[in-house]
Design a protein around this motif. Structure first.
Motif, PDB file in Angstrom:
ATOM      1  N   LEU A  10       0.828  -1.200   0.000  1.00 11.29           N
ATOM      2  CA  LEU A  10       0.000   0.000   0.000  1.00 11.29           C
ATOM      3  C   LEU A  10       0.865   1.254   0.000  1.00 11.29           C
ATOM      4  CD1 LEU A  10      -2.604  -1.276   2.612  1.00 11.29           C
ATOM      5  CD2 LEU A  10      -2.920  -1.055   0.142  1.00 11.29           C
ATOM      6  N   PRO A  11       0.285   2.393  -0.331  1.00 11.08           N
ATOM      7  CA  PRO A  11       1.076   3.627  -0.364  1.00 11.08           C
ATOM      8  C   PRO A  11       1.579   4.004   1.026  1.00 11.08           C
ATOM      9  CG  PRO A  11      -1.253   4.121  -0.576  1.00 11.08           C
ATOM     10  CD  PRO A  11      -1.123   2.635  -0.632  1.00 11.08           C
ATOM     11  N   THR A  12       2.652   4.764   1.039  1.00  7.62           N
ATOM     12  CA  THR A  12       3.235   5.250   2.286  1.00  7.62           C
ATOM     13  C   THR A  12       3.454   6.756   2.170  1.00  7.62           C
ATOM     14  OG1 THR A  12       5.485   4.851   1.476  1.00  7.62           O
ATOM     15  CG2 THR A  12       4.445   3.070   2.726  1.00  7.62           C
ATOM     16  N   VAL A  13       3.687   7.382   3.307  1.00  9.58           N
ATOM     17  CA  VAL A  13       4.065   8.793   3.342  1.00  9.58           C
ATOM     18  C   VAL A  13       5.296   8.934   4.222  1.00  9.58           C
ATOM     19  CG1 VAL A  13       1.755   9.730   2.913  1.00  9.58           C
ATOM     20  CG2 VAL A  13       2.481   9.272   5.269  1.00  9.58           C
ATOM     21  N   ARG A  14       5.944  10.057   4.106  1.00  6.18           N
ATOM     22  CA  ARG A  14       7.104  10.360   4.961  1.00  6.18           C
ATOM     23  C   ARG A  14       6.699  11.417   5.977  1.00  6.18           C
ATOM     24  NH1 ARG A  14      12.028   8.076   2.890  1.00  6.18           N
ATOM     25  NH2 ARG A  14      11.573   7.146   0.879  1.00  6.18           N
ATOM     26  N   LEU A  15       7.466  11.507   7.031  1.00 10.95           N
ATOM     27  CA  LEU A  15       7.136  12.418   8.129  1.00 10.95           C
ATOM     28  C   LEU A  15       6.972  13.864   7.671  1.00 10.95           C
ATOM     29  CD1 LEU A  15       9.443  10.932  10.886  1.00 10.95           C
ATOM     30  CD2 LEU A  15       6.940  11.121  10.995  1.00 10.95           C
ATOM     31  N   ASP A  16       7.745  14.280   6.681  1.00 12.53           N
ATOM     32  CA  ASP A  16       7.682  15.678   6.240  1.00 12.53           C
ATOM     33  C   ASP A  16       6.735  15.912   5.065  1.00 12.53           C
ATOM     34  OD1 ASP A  16       9.370  16.637   8.255  1.00 12.53           O
ATOM     35  OD2 ASP A  16      11.141  16.016   7.130  1.00 12.53           O
ATOM     36  N   ASP A  17       5.991  14.875   4.653  1.00 14.75           N
ATOM     37  CA  ASP A  17       4.982  15.050   3.607  1.00 14.75           C
ATOM     38  C   ASP A  17       3.789  15.836   4.154  1.00 14.75           C
ATOM     39  OD1 ASP A  17       6.504  13.622   1.821  1.00 14.75           O
ATOM     40  OD2 ASP A  17       5.299  11.792   1.940  1.00 14.75           O
ATOM     41  N   ILE A  34      -2.279   4.856   7.241  1.00 10.99           N
ATOM     42  CA  ILE A  34      -1.204   4.761   6.259  1.00 10.99           C
ATOM     43  C   ILE A  34       0.129   4.636   6.978  1.00 10.99           C
ATOM     44  CG2 ILE A  34      -0.906   7.273   6.036  1.00 10.99           C
ATOM     45  CD1 ILE A  34      -0.640   6.720   2.955  1.00 10.99           C
ATOM     46  N   ALA A  35       1.041   3.849   6.408  1.00 12.20           N
ATOM     47  CA  ALA A  35       2.369   3.692   6.994  1.00 12.20           C
ATOM     48  C   ALA A  35       3.177   4.964   6.785  1.00 12.20           C
ATOM     49  CB  ALA A  35       3.092   2.499   6.368  1.00 12.20           C
ATOM     50  N   VAL A  36       3.888   5.351   7.824  1.00 15.69           N
ATOM     51  CA  VAL A  36       4.724   6.550   7.785  1.00 15.69           C
ATOM     52  C   VAL A  36       6.183   6.110   7.822  1.00 15.69           C
ATOM     53  CG1 VAL A  36       5.314   8.716   8.942  1.00 15.69           C
ATOM     54  CG2 VAL A  36       2.950   7.873   8.995  1.00 15.69           C
ATOM     55  N   LEU A  37       6.963   6.645   6.894  1.00 14.46           N
ATOM     56  CA  LEU A  37       8.373   6.318   6.800  1.00 14.46           C
ATOM     57  C   LEU A  37       9.223   7.505   7.238  1.00 14.46           C
ATOM     58  CD1 LEU A  37       8.404   4.664   3.242  1.00 14.46           C
ATOM     59  CD2 LEU A  37       7.958   3.579   5.450  1.00 14.46           C
ATOM     60  N   SER A  38      10.400   7.213   7.765  1.00 11.91           N
ATOM     61  CA  SER A  38      11.353   8.267   8.113  1.00 11.91           C
ATOM     62  C   SER A  38      11.984   8.795   6.826  1.00 11.91           C
ATOM     63  CB  SER A  38      12.430   7.714   9.045  1.00 11.91           C
ATOM     64  OG  SER A  38      13.194   6.737   8.356  1.00 11.91           O
ATOM     65  N   GLU A  39      12.828   9.798   6.979  1.00  5.68           N
ATOM     66  CA  GLU A  39      13.492  10.385   5.814  1.00  5.68           C
ATOM     67  C   GLU A  39      14.344   9.363   5.067  1.00  5.68           C
ATOM     68  OE1 GLU A  39      13.477  11.739   8.897  1.00  5.68           O
ATOM     69  OE2 GLU A  39      12.043  13.329   8.424  1.00  5.68           O
ATOM     70  N   ASP A  40      14.886   8.381   5.800  1.00  5.28           N
ATOM     71  CA  ASP A  40      15.720   7.362   5.154  1.00  5.28           C
ATOM     72  C   ASP A  40      14.919   6.143   4.686  1.00  5.28           C
ATOM     73  OD1 ASP A  40      15.191   6.175   7.585  1.00  5.28           O
ATOM     74  OD2 ASP A  40      17.286   5.828   8.120  1.00  5.28           O
ATOM     75  N   GLY A  41      13.585   6.232   4.732  1.00  2.00           N
ATOM     76  CA  GLY A  41      12.733   5.182   4.191  1.00  2.00           C
ATOM     77  C   GLY A  41      12.411   4.047   5.142  1.00  2.00           C
ATOM     78  N   ARG A  42      12.754   4.187   6.416  1.00  2.00           N
ATOM     79  CA  ARG A  42      12.448   3.154   7.403  1.00  2.00           C
ATOM     80  C   ARG A  42      11.048   3.384   7.970  1.00  2.00           C
ATOM     81  NH1 ARG A  42      15.722  -0.831   6.919  1.00  2.00           N
ATOM     82  NH2 ARG A  42      15.764  -1.370   9.106  1.00  2.00           N
ATOM     83  N   PRO A  43      10.271   2.327   8.175  1.00  2.00           N
ATOM     84  CA  PRO A  43       8.934   2.475   8.754  1.00  2.00           C
ATOM     85  C   PRO A  43       9.004   3.039  10.178  1.00  2.00           C
ATOM     86  CG  PRO A  43       9.268   0.264   7.865  1.00  2.00           C
ATOM     87  CD  PRO A  43      10.590   0.940   7.841  1.00  2.00           C
ATOM     88  N   VAL A  44       8.137   4.026  10.468  1.00  3.40           N
ATOM     89  CA  VAL A  44       8.130   4.685  11.774  1.00  3.40           C
ATOM     90  C   VAL A  44       6.866   4.357  12.558  1.00  3.40           C
ATOM     91  CG1 VAL A  44       8.147   6.919  12.952  1.00  3.40           C
ATOM     92  CG2 VAL A  44       9.529   6.598  10.904  1.00  3.40           C
ATOM     93  N   LYS A  94       0.325   9.152  17.641  1.00  3.16           N
ATOM     94  CA  LYS A  94       0.845   7.901  18.175  1.00  3.16           C
ATOM     95  C   LYS A  94       2.368   7.929  18.056  1.00  3.16           C
ATOM     96  CE  LYS A  94      -0.127   3.031  17.979  1.00  3.16           C
ATOM     97  NZ  LYS A  94      -0.809   1.981  17.279  1.00  3.16           N
ATOM     98  N   LYS A  95       3.013   8.316  19.138  1.00  3.00           N
ATOM     99  CA  LYS A  95       4.458   8.491  19.109  1.00  3.00           C
ATOM    100  C   LYS A  95       5.222   7.208  19.410  1.00  3.00           C
ATOM    101  CE  LYS A  95       3.955  12.900  18.518  1.00  3.00           C
ATOM    102  NZ  LYS A  95       4.045  13.478  17.228  1.00  3.00           N
ATOM    103  N   ASP A  96       4.500   6.158  19.811  1.00  4.98           N
ATOM    104  CA  ASP A  96       5.207   4.927  20.129  1.00  4.98           C
ATOM    105  C   ASP A  96       5.647   4.212  18.856  1.00  4.98           C
ATOM    106  OD1 ASP A  96       2.476   4.713  19.787  1.00  4.98           O
ATOM    107  OD2 ASP A  96       2.281   2.929  20.995  1.00  4.98           O
ATOM    108  N   ARG A  97       6.418   3.182  19.049  1.00  6.44           N
ATOM    109  CA  ARG A  97       7.007   2.435  17.958  1.00  6.44           C
ATOM    110  C   ARG A  97       5.957   1.857  17.011  1.00  6.44           C
ATOM    111  NH1 ARG A  97       8.702  -2.578  17.812  1.00  6.44           N
ATOM    112  NH2 ARG A  97      10.361  -3.048  16.375  1.00  6.44           N
TER     113      ARG A  97
END
Length: 149
Positions: A10-17, A34-44, A94-97
């Motif tokens: 499924l589509p993802t977004v980055r924290l700064d999108d 939706i899954a959120v990825l860090s700037e380096d593409g790791r799932p957050v 949701k700031k947890d892992r």
């Protein structure tokens, strides 16, 4: 059945999108989040659609829902425009892992994690917490778990 078989790419977004872009992807694909990825593409984390709704509603209305009746359509439009000015990072509550499993996790493991973390989806990761394979949504998991009528 294993999580790797259930995972949907499924589509993802980055924290700064833009938070508005995240909302549009969620609605376009009928997702609960939706899954959120860090700037380096790791799932957050997973950004639930409810967090985006919370970001749309003015704070005073969240505190006193009776105020919602006095807001007109123009105000609603301004709320949506405000979402365009905010980033995903700003609306994630949701700031947890990230709720994640490896590809070999069972259906029951996925369900238990979703229930425990109140997450609408779990991320399925490659070996040793590697790349994101896809998401297993609560709706898809229910389809698998519930017997056919």
């Amino acid at each position: 059945m294993k999580a790797g078989e259930l995972a949907q790419p499924l589509p993802t977004v980055r924290l700064d999108d833009s938070a508005l872009d995240a909302a549009r992807l969620i609605t376009a694909h009928g997702l609960p989040g939706i899954a959120v990825l860090s700037e380096d593409g790791r799932p957050v984390t997973v950004l639930p659609a409810a967090d985006l709704l919370r970001a749309l509603v003015p704070g005073p209305v969240l505190d006193d829902p009776s105020l919602a009746r006095v807001l007109d359509e123009r105000t609603a439009d301004r709320c949506a425009a405000d979402l365009a000015r905010r980033t995903v990072r700003e609306v994630v509550t949701k700031k947890d892992r990230l709720a994640s499993v490896d590809a070999d996790a069972t259906v029951v493991e996925c369900a238990a994690l979703m229930a425990r973390t109140h997450s609408p989806a779990v991320a399925v990761l490659g070996r040793a917490g590697g790349d994101l394979i896809g998401l297993v949504t609560a709706g898809h998991l229910l389809e698998v778990l519930l017997p056919e009528a």
